[in-house]
Design an enzyme around this catalytic site. Structure first.
Site, PDB file in Angstrom:
ATOM      1  N   ASP A 160       0.871  -1.178  -0.051  1.00  0.00           N
ATOM      2  CA  ASP A 160      -0.094  -0.067  -0.135  1.00  0.00           C
ATOM      3  C   ASP A 160       0.964   1.266   0.080  1.00  0.00           C
ATOM      4  O   ASP A 160       1.722   1.415   0.877  1.00  0.00           O
ATOM      5  CB  ASP A 160      -0.914  -0.046   1.046  1.00  0.00           C
ATOM      6  CG  ASP A 160      -1.844   0.900   1.277  1.00  0.00           C
ATOM      7  OD1 ASP A 160      -1.937   2.016   0.494  1.00  0.00           O
ATOM      8  OD2 ASP A 160      -3.296   0.716   1.511  1.00  0.00           O
ATOM      9  N   PHE A 265      -3.775  -7.125 -10.866  1.00  0.00           N
ATOM     10  CA  PHE A 265      -3.591  -5.547  -9.989  1.00  0.00           C
ATOM     11  C   PHE A 265      -2.664  -4.863 -10.868  1.00  0.00           C
ATOM     12  O   PHE A 265      -2.708  -3.485 -11.133  1.00  0.00           O
ATOM     13  CB  PHE A 265      -2.980  -6.171  -8.617  1.00  0.00           C
ATOM     14  CG  PHE A 265      -2.626  -4.580  -7.898  1.00  0.00           C
ATOM     15  CD1 PHE A 265      -3.797  -4.352  -7.260  1.00  0.00           C
ATOM     16  CD2 PHE A 265      -1.469  -4.039  -7.894  1.00  0.00           C
ATOM     17  CE1 PHE A 265      -3.405  -2.901  -6.584  1.00  0.00           C
ATOM     18  CE2 PHE A 265      -1.092  -2.827  -7.350  1.00  0.00           C
ATOM     19  CZ  PHE A 265      -2.149  -2.171  -6.583  1.00  0.00           C
TER      20      PHE A 265
END
Length: 285
Positions: A160, A265
């Site tokens: 993240d 992703f």
């Protein structure tokens, strides 16, 4: 990768009531939910007993008790080099890597149970037995569960980025976390990272270059006009104002790691016009 970076929410509400539940270090990835349905639930039921390591918990359901240490030889039923991927998301990268590399053991570390259930589907589909998984927070896995000098490689792909400057302290890759990585990684072992955000890539490179236990495997590589950092700044990508005179003179970026497949992703990131930064560092002997 960490497809789990899409699964964000605040930590458990109980943490706001009990100060003992607050963590001194960032968690590896934050998650949305743990419920399993359909094919994922079935895959978990069929495979979890064989492939999922269930450590005793300390506080939360992703914590690891202080007295638990994994014996990789027992967990995998053999002695082989160990690869650890932190933040495996939906398991695309680690499952394909393990399928193509049966001589090594692969440990998936992920907090998002549906992602691990998706990994179980892939393990079952590929018919591979050299993968194990644990639903746990990575800093605790590195502090407690994994033995010192036990991993040949550690992979951290697309953790993240925590974009807002006031949230940068929550980013996983910082000096204190690298201390934990160094403890587990064998001397001469490799730490591999990737991100699709230039600001985080710069921070990764900065903290790794400053850490005494790590050395860049590709110093000066892809500097100047070939650097994705140069391309981002010059062309005003990621919302930056164009900087026509910007040049990344340092480089040090790794070529794309051949066993890091293009996950869903990463595909979304590329489709959105972002560039990917790879880094590879060796743990000092």
């Amino acid at each position: 990768m960490s497809d789990s970076s899409e699964e964000q929410q605040h930590p458990e509400a109980s943490a706001t009531r009990d100060p003992a539940l607050f963590r001194a270090e960032p968690v590896s990835f934050v998650r949305r939910g743990n419920r399993l349905q359909g094919r994922r639930a079935s895959a978990w039921e069929r495979n979890a007993d064989q492939y999922v390591i269930e450590p005793p918990r300390k506080i939360a359901d992703t914590s690891v008790a202080d007295d638990f240490e994994l014996n990789p030889d027992e967990a995998f039923g053999r002695t082989a080099p160990l690869i650890v991927e932190i933040g495996t998301g939906l398991g695309e990268c680690i499952a394909n890597a393990a399928k193509d590399d049966p001589e090594r053991n692969y440990l998936a570390v992920e907090v998002y149970r549906p992602g691990l259930a998706q990994l179980m589907l892939k393990v079952e589909s590929f018919g591979i037995e050299n993968v194990r998984a644990v639903q746990a927070n990575a800093p605790e896995v590195l502090d407690v569960m994994l033995q010192e000098n036990s991993a040949d490689e550690i992979w951290i792909f697309f953790s993240d980025p925590w974009h807002k400057p006031r949230h940068h302290k929550r980013r996983l890759i910082k000096a204190s976390f690298l201390d934990k990585v160094s403890r587990v990684l064998k001397p001469g072992g490799t730490l591999r990272l990737a991100t699709d955000w230039s600001n985080y890539a710069e921070q990764m490179r900065e903290v790794l270059d400053a850490h005494p236990d790590f050395s860049n495997q590709f110093p000066g590589n892809l500097a100047g006009a070939e650097s994705n950092l140069t391309k981002v700044r010059v062309n005003g990508m990621e919302g930056f104002e164009p900087e026509p005179d910007f040049v990344d003179e340092q480089g040090g970026w790794a070529p794309r790691f051949e066993r890091r497949i293009l996950t869903s992703f990463e595909g979304k990131a590329l489709k959105a016009g972002r560039l990917v930064f790879d880094l590879a560092y060796t743990r000092a002997g």
